[in-house]
Write an enzyme that holds these catalytic residues in place. Structure first.
Site, PDB file in Angstrom:
ATOM      1  N   GLY A  69      -4.852  -2.164   5.128  1.00  0.00           N
ATOM      2  CA  GLY A  69      -4.072  -3.303   4.626  1.00  0.00           C
ATOM      3  C   GLY A  69      -4.750  -4.637   4.895  1.00  0.00           C
ATOM      4  N   ARG A  70      -5.239  -4.836   6.119  1.00  0.00           N
ATOM      5  CA  ARG A  70      -5.811  -6.136   6.474  1.00  0.00           C
ATOM      6  C   ARG A  70      -7.218  -6.328   5.912  1.00  0.00           C
ATOM      7  NH1 ARG A  70      -4.811  -2.773  10.601  1.00  0.00           N
ATOM      8  NH2 ARG A  70      -6.490  -2.062  11.953  1.00  0.00           N
ATOM      9  N   LYS A  97       9.315  -0.792  14.252  1.00  0.00           N
ATOM     10  CA  LYS A  97       9.844  -0.423  12.927  1.00  0.00           C
ATOM     11  C   LYS A  97      10.902   0.676  13.071  1.00  0.00           C
ATOM     12  CE  LYS A  97       5.613  -1.061  10.147  1.00  0.00           C
ATOM     13  NZ  LYS A  97       4.605  -0.380   9.333  1.00  0.00           N
ATOM     14  N   GLU A 118      10.466  -4.620   4.664  1.00  0.00           N
ATOM     15  CA  GLU A 118      10.566  -6.020   4.231  1.00  0.00           C
ATOM     16  C   GLU A 118      10.270  -6.142   2.739  1.00  0.00           C
ATOM     17  OE1 GLU A 118       8.919  -4.881   6.826  1.00  0.00           O
ATOM     18  OE2 GLU A 118       9.015  -6.247   8.540  1.00  0.00           O
ATOM     19  N   LYS A 166       0.848  -1.200   0.000  1.00  0.00           N
ATOM     20  CA  LYS A 166       0.000   0.000   0.000  1.00  0.00           C
ATOM     21  C   LYS A 166       0.881   1.246   0.000  1.00  0.00           C
ATOM     22  CE  LYS A 166      -3.523   2.200   2.832  1.00  0.00           C
ATOM     23  NZ  LYS A 166      -4.460   2.057   3.949  1.00  0.00           N
ATOM     24  N   GLU A 169      -4.728  -7.086  14.742  1.00  0.00           N
ATOM     25  CA  GLU A 169      -4.251  -5.746  14.393  1.00  0.00           C
ATOM     26  C   GLU A 169      -5.429  -4.755  14.506  1.00  0.00           C
ATOM     27  OE1 GLU A 169      -2.499  -4.423  10.419  1.00  0.00           O
ATOM     28  OE2 GLU A 169      -0.672  -5.014  11.444  1.00  0.00           O
ATOM     29  N   HIS A 193      -4.928 -33.812  16.909  1.00  0.00           N
ATOM     30  CA  HIS A 193      -3.788 -34.630  17.356  1.00  0.00           C
ATOM     31  C   HIS A 193      -2.662 -33.761  17.889  1.00  0.00           C
ATOM     32  CE1 HIS A 193      -5.518 -38.370  15.865  1.00  0.00           C
ATOM     33  NE2 HIS A 193      -6.094 -37.575  14.982  1.00  0.00           N
TER      34      HIS A 193
HETATM   35  O1  F6P Z   1       2.423  -4.164   9.896  1.00  0.00           O
HETATM   36  C1  F6P Z   1       1.757  -3.002   9.673  1.00  0.00           C
HETATM   37  C2  F6P Z   1       1.225  -2.842   8.280  1.00  0.00           C
HETATM   38  O2  F6P Z   1       1.036  -1.497   8.066  1.00  0.00           O
HETATM   39  C3  F6P Z   1      -0.047  -3.631   8.023  1.00  0.00           C
HETATM   40  O3  F6P Z   1      -1.162  -3.003   8.496  1.00  0.00           O
HETATM   41  C4  F6P Z   1      -0.007  -3.767   6.557  1.00  0.00           C
HETATM   42  O4  F6P Z   1      -0.896  -4.727   6.126  1.00  0.00           O
HETATM   43  C5  F6P Z   1       1.437  -4.112   6.351  1.00  0.00           C
HETATM   44  O5  F6P Z   1       2.130  -3.328   7.298  1.00  0.00           O
HETATM   45  C6  F6P Z   1       1.992  -3.905   4.967  1.00  0.00           C
HETATM   46  O6  F6P Z   1       1.947  -2.570   4.558  1.00  0.00           O
HETATM   47  P1  F6P Z   1       2.156  -2.155   3.061  1.00  0.00           P
HETATM   48  O7  F6P Z   1       1.072  -2.761   2.235  1.00  0.00           O
HETATM   49  O8  F6P Z   1       2.111  -0.659   3.040  1.00  0.00           O
HETATM   50  O9  F6P Z   1       3.506  -2.665   2.612  1.00  0.00           O
END
Ligand code: F6P
Length: 544
Positions: free
Chosen positions: A270-271, A507, A214, A208, A356, A387
């Protein structure tokens, strides 16, 4: 609307008193007292049957929970969300995942603009692109068709796509390979790509913000991997990278042509984004038609949530039951147990959606809550969990409400497999609710000393969600059911379910530590003694 603090609302106080009375009742007694309980405490909508009879509730409990929902202004909050009000107050944003599945021709206005035509314009663009990739019309840099799709993203830009791909695998193009890279651990990228041919691989960089550490780290590694494999010609990027983002400037900066960018909007959390362009990998896997069916399922559940009286409203019932266990029985977790292998990533997906969203300790007004909020969601597909951890659910000391998810038909019928699977899901909720008394255990000839070990107390609550079979529509309904369940909980707790400030501190600290790990010169460390020692030890292991 100004609300009384939760614990001051009349229904809350009445629920406290009611809990004192009902907590001693056993589900055995409740079922004995009402032979029709199993059918009466059920609700059905859109082919989803919810059996909530095996909960520690009575008619009075339900009446008070619905009253609590009223006193919490749930109706007004639902309307505010659907209207596009900026209910995500800490980020000053509307919360409009429901617009992502609004049918063509409908209208939802944000800041004076009807967003539904924009949503459909992106869906159409995604559809065209998917058809080109699926048909082989979209060629890689060397002229080969794309056979592999790698989604690079994390959190909401990964968990939804992985879950949906796995859930709808039955409907996917089996000539294509789909991989998902999320972790910044280089192992994730290496294992996802080591058997892929770069000339046949498309990367979807899903972020987003297009700034997430990452995802950007993995995206750069993907570009290096591709260029290395294709002889270093930077022009290859255009044919092998597309982006899903709200941040056009950053996408261009990375080197992806914004013509190959699929957009979404800041009013999609995002979620809550797996049905936006973030679902591009899902759409390539199952085709635009099946993706459209999934959106229809989402929309149907949205309408059910928006228009159905609370007493018959599946997400409202489930949300209120979670509040009941979380706040009155002190249950700390909810287990989600899908009896369908295709839903194996559903609990992982729900972890972000639920925790979240509702892992918050202050109300919308910033006051510290004096009650528990978001429970911990977890789970594994049945029968594997049986199990593994079910022992604790049956005989441990903690109360763990369970959501069982089951289907009338398997997508892979195989002899007696499905009957055996279904027998197990029915047996588990029965065993949890009714248990086995000492008398029953003794009557089996068990030695006295062994009896306590073999007793099942029972009285352990569960819901069963039962549908005919796992289709794209049903998946959409199921995800929306949990989205609105989370919304219901958040409305009662009066918390902000749509921000995630709690992920920020880590972060920021990581950004500060990264150079301290790489500096050739010994850095001056200003952390606590534990963190300083760990950093020094790591630097030593690196030979610095
Ligand atoms: O971990 C926090 C967060 O902002 C989530 O809410 C989101 O889904 C994720 O990081 C990834 O964010 P982006 O789509 O901006 O890379």
């Amino acid at each position: 609307m100004s609300l009384a603090p939760l614990t001051q609302r009349p229904a809350w106080k009445a629920l406290q008193a009611h809990h004192q009375k009902i907590q001693g009742s056993h589900l055995r007694q409740l079922f004995d007292a009402d032979p029709k309980r199993g059918e009466r405490f059920s609700a059905e909508a859109l082919g989803l049957y919810l059996d909530y009879s095996k909960n520690r509730i009575s008619d009075e409990t339900l009446k008070l929970l619905f009253q609590l929902a009223e006193e919490s202004g749930l109706k007004a909050r639902i309307e505010a969300m659907f209207r596009g009000d900026k209910i995500n107050i800490t980020e000053n944003r509307a919360v409009l995942h429901v617009a992502l599945r609004a049918p063509k021709g409908s209208s939802i206005v944000v800041d004076g603009v009807n967003v539904v035509p924009e949503v459909h314009a992106v869906l159409d663009k995604m559809g065209e692109f998917c058809n080109k990739v699926r048909s082989g019309a979209w060629k890689g840099h060397t002229g080969k068709r794309i056979k592999n799709v790698v989604n690079v993203g994390i959190g909401g830009s990964d968990l939804g796509p992985v879950m949906a791909y796995e859930a709808l695998r039955h409907y996917s193009d089996r000539n294509m390979t789909f991989r998902f890279v999320s972790n910044v651990d280089g192992t994730d990228f290496t294992e996802a790509t080591q058997d892929l041919d770069p000339s046949e691989t498309l990367f979807i960089i899903s972020s987003k913000t297009f700034t997430t550490l990452e995802t950007m780290t993995n995206a750069h590694s993907a570009r290096d991997w591709l260029l290395k494999g294709l002889g270093g010609d930077a022009k290859a990027v255009a044919k092998h990278f597309v982006a899903v983002s709200t941040n056009g400037a950053k996408v261009s900066e990375f080197g992806i042509d914004t013509a190959n960018m699929f957009g979404f909007w800041d009013w999609v959390g995002g979620r809550y984004s797996m049905d936006s362009a973030i679902g591009l990998s899902t759409m390539i896997a199952v085709g635009p038609e099946n993706f459209g069916k999934m959106l229809t399922g989402f929309h149907e559940m949205d309408e059910h949530f928006r228009t159905t009286p609370f007493e018959k409203n599946l997400p409202v019932i489930m949300g209120l039951l979670s509040v009941w266990y979380n706040d009155f029985f002190g249950a700390q977790t909810v287990a989600v147990l899908p009896y369908d292998q295709y839903l194996k990533r559903f609990p992982a997906y729900l972890q972000q959606l639920t925790m979240e969203s509702n892992g918050k300790h202050v109300t919308l007004d910033g006051a510290t809550v004096d009650y528990d909020t978001g429970p911990i969601y977890w789970g594994e597909p049945g029968t594997n969990g049986q199990h593994s951890f079910y022992q604790l659910i049956h005989q441990g000391t903690r109360l763990i409400p369970c959501d069982f998810i089951a289907f009338g038909h398997s997508l892979n019928p195989h002899g007696a497999h499905h009957d055996i699977l279904m027998a197990n899901v029915f047996a588990q909720s029965e065993a949890l609710a009714f248990g086995k008394t000492p008398e029953q255990v003794k009557a089996e000839g068990t030695a006295d000393w062994l009896v306590p070990h073999r007793v099942f107390e029972g009285n352990r609550p569960s819901n069963t969600i039962f549908a005919d079979k796992l289709t794209p529509e049903v998946l959409g309904r199921l995800v929306a059911l949990y989205e609105h369940n989370v919304f219901t909980q958040g409305a009662v707790w009066n918390i902000g379910s749509f921000d995630q400030w709690g992920v920020e501190l880590g972060k920021v600290l990581a950004q500060r530590i990264i150079p301290e790990l790489a500096d050739k010169a010994e850095p001056k460390l200003g952390h606590d003694s534990s963190t300083n020692a760990l950093i020094r030890r790591f630097r030593k292991l690196k030979g610095l």
